[in-house]
Design an enzyme around this catalytic site. Sequence first.
Site, PDB file in Angstrom:
ATOM      1  N   CYS A 172       0.841  -1.197   0.000  1.00 21.77           N
ATOM      2  CA  CYS A 172       0.000   0.000   0.000  1.00 21.77           C
ATOM      3  C   CYS A 172       0.875   1.245   0.000  1.00 21.77           C
ATOM      4  CB  CYS A 172      -0.883  -0.020   1.241  1.00 21.77           C
ATOM      5  SG  CYS A 172      -1.982   1.380   1.433  1.00 21.77           S
ATOM      6  N   HIS A 214      -9.437  -4.460  -0.785  1.00 17.94           N
ATOM      7  CA  HIS A 214      -8.361  -3.660  -0.201  1.00 17.94           C
ATOM      8  C   HIS A 214      -8.839  -2.232   0.066  1.00 17.94           C
ATOM      9  CE1 HIS A 214      -4.089  -2.434   0.358  1.00 17.94           C
ATOM     10  NE2 HIS A 214      -4.576  -1.282  -0.050  1.00 17.94           N
ATOM     11  N   GLU A 215      -9.481  -1.632  -0.933  1.00 17.14           N
ATOM     12  CA  GLU A 215      -9.971  -0.257  -0.779  1.00 17.14           C
ATOM     13  C   GLU A 215     -11.127  -0.187   0.224  1.00 17.14           C
ATOM     14  OE1 GLU A 215      -6.975   0.598  -3.279  1.00 17.14           O
ATOM     15  OE2 GLU A 215      -8.124   1.914  -1.963  1.00 17.14           O
ATOM     16  N   HIS A 218     -10.106   0.205   3.759  1.00 14.92           N
ATOM     17  CA  HIS A 218      -9.784   1.584   4.126  1.00 14.92           C
ATOM     18  C   HIS A 218     -11.020   2.338   4.592  1.00 14.92           C
ATOM     19  CE1 HIS A 218      -5.546   2.091   3.238  1.00 14.92           C
ATOM     20  NE2 HIS A 218      -5.696   1.447   2.096  1.00 14.92           N
TER      21      HIS A 218
END
Length: 253
Positions: A172, A214-215, A218
């Site tokens: 990242c 993954h996003e 966040h």
Amino acid sequence: MRLPVVSRWTMITSITTISSLSRRMFPTAGAFTALPPVSKISKTCVTVASSSHRLWSSTGTNQQKEEVDPGAVAGTTLRIVKYPHPSLRAENMEISEDELRSGDISKLAKEMFLLMYAAEGVGLAAPQVGVNKRLMVYNPTGDKTKWLDETVLVNPRIVTFSDGRDVDIEGCLSFPDMNGDVERSKWIKVEAMSLKGKKMKKKFKGWEARIFQHEYDHLDGVVYIDRLSEEDRNEIQPKLDALVEGFGDGAAL
């Protein structure tokens, strides 16, 4: 999200995940990370994982590209924040219809794409640029000329996870020069809105599913290091400690 150098992969016609294959073929742990299907590999290829995902050269040179920190980028005052910036752990608010109508979110998404491409990435979440809103942008190709592959998702949520799981190396841009194995669902079903407020339902699989997850992490204040094994976490801990020390007061671990 970041990917390593790609070379001699023309023999592989459709591979979404090569973690186990790479470990059998190449004894160096972490030498390769997840690859999208070869048909989707552009001149530079993506890293798995942040919010934002970083690109690597696929020219067959067997040399890893340098970590990319775009710094100031023309067309935006936003910057990609690094761990332990508090925005990476803060609550992210849902975007209202009034915000969508104002055009502010559309502008934000456009500027996020500018940063993402400047960082040679494939995806970015709003908290990674210091904006705690439930917004993500990505382009699985990482190629800004292929704008038809761009995706913007407002207030996304995962409604179904596959039972099947796989493991790939993720990195990242909010965690420079680090990576590690992360387990994800092979496919997911999601609900979200477009920039025009239109509701949508999607099913993502393989490479795109991994980028989304993954996003999406966040947006829930979760970062990829939270999903690492104890061994992988211990390996990068000195770099994390250095980032925390350099950040000073207000760090959010």
